[in-house]
Design an enzyme around this catalytic site. Sequence first.
Site, short mmCIF file in Angstrom:
data_model
loop_
_atom_site.label_atom_id
_atom_site.label_comp_id
_atom_site.label_asym_id
_atom_site.label_seq_id
_atom_site.Cartn_x
_atom_site.Cartn_y
_atom_site.Cartn_z
N HIS A 1 -0.65 9.83 106.48
CA HIS A 1 -1.73 8.89 106.21
C HIS A 1 -2.06 8.16 107.50
CE1 HIS A 1 -4.46 6.12 104.59
NE2 HIS A 1 -3.67 5.07 104.76
N CYS B 1 -4.49 4.29 99.07
CA CYS B 1 -4.90 5.46 99.87
C CYS B 1 -4.23 6.75 99.45
CB CYS B 1 -4.65 5.20 101.34
SG CYS B 1 -5.53 3.75 101.94
N GLU C 1 -10.15 3.92 95.71
CA GLU C 1 -10.02 2.49 95.44
C GLU C 1 -11.41 1.88 95.44
OE1 GLU C 1 -8.71 -0.09 98.66
OE2 GLU C 1 -10.82 0.34 99.01
#
Lengths: 356, 136
Positions: free
Chosen positions: A243, A121, A89
């Site tokens: 994550h 992400c 990103e």
Amino acid sequence: MPLVGFTMEQIGIVSYGAHIPRYRIKAEVIAAVWGKDGQAISRGLGIFEKSVPSVDQDTATISVEAIRAALKRCTLNPTDIGAIYVGSESHPYAVKPTGTIVGEAIGATPDLMVADYEFACKAGTAAIQTCFGLVKAGMIDYGVAIGADTSQAAPGDALEYSASAGGAAFIIGRTNVIATINHTLSYTTDTPDFWRRAEMKYPSHGGRFTGEPAYFKHITNCATNLMTKAGTKPQDYTYAIFHQPNGKFPVNVAKKLGFTIDQVKQGLMVPYIGNTYSGASMIGLASVLDVAKPGDRIFMTSYGSGAGSDGFDMTVTNNITRLSRQKAPTIAQLVADKEYVDYGTYAKMTNLLFWE
Amino acid sequence: MKAGVARFWREIPQRYNFIGNKCGTCERVFFPPRESCPYCRRKSIGNMKEIKLAGKGEVVTYTVIHVGPEDFEEQTPYPIAIIKLEEGPQITAQIVDCPLDEVKIGLKVESTFRKIQQDGHTGAIYYGYKFKKQRQ
Ligand SMILES: [Zn+2]
């Protein structure tokens, strides 16, 4: 884990590498600037310190270092690489693919498919899925999937304690596979939990909205669907990686799904390096591969705001013993090689003082 | 505009991948690559072979820059070193990720991929090699 009856096509990870910038700032140093209780914040987030990129590092340089590390560990000729997808990103250019710089820097150009991915992400794990599909379709022999970021948060924002820099690269193929990807699937909805408009330097987020309907819902559904498809239970896995936007979310989601802290801790790097965004779950996977043994089964679920999760069910093969893992630094070594900076230096290094 | 997009683009093989060349007559290695060997002159023409250098070497001498040129002001103080590459050529490059008191003559270094400079906040970004301490 028994490999008996294993009939899946043996496509998976051939090699891997990572890069983490060596500068760190402690959460309490950031907190002191804003008159907050640093220890309470560290405890609350489960983050002690985060990595800080130098002024001469960005997503392209981190990606190049990560894939060069992966190439050092194996004997693959870079010209055999048929595709490079870089998920981030924080691509250095809005228009001009990071993958072109990476491809040139490893000598994989010009007979090469390249594109940059963006999915908060989880852009890097989306790249793994693309490479897996292209290899499975027989269109390429090897593909490179990279997740890397030099994420920024506005000064004083809650995300300033976590937004950090780092990345990992995976070579996907069907020869000398060290970990087969048995199953992969995704879970995606339109959920505005976190975003950054095209012209803005810093992201915006939906505050408490980022937890339950976003991170937890997507990871839980993706993970559950994956275990149903694979016919597995949490106990079947040696390692699980989720994550990690902070130190708390991945531990909580793991418990909720029935995984233990012992399965999670090897892949949980966020307390020491912060949230590397597209790099986060992939650096966790690299850390697991640093110590994995043949037969180990690995579960990974990424999360990208916006929102979606990619799930992977993987099995480590005997080939891992033949990969020259020592030829590139382990995640533990990258985490340990550090130098602390103060807030002023951090502000200068990350260009916090510049806006137009 | 500084050095310019075209020049950087032409130099990408050297800046990214240490592509030099070697005289087929006397085996001397050149980086950046040369049209012909200054020692063998005419004998070397058409006999220069492209090679990829390892990007490893050691510090021959160095200095610490306290007042940097444009684009480097934010990095001061930083070391600039003359590095003798394993293959023979000597080059000048910045040392990064190394405390100043650890930079010394004889330090073993290896290349790392970094941003070298950029044309302000709107122009092109130029990448290439810098050096860091060699991994043990
Ligand atoms: Zn010669």
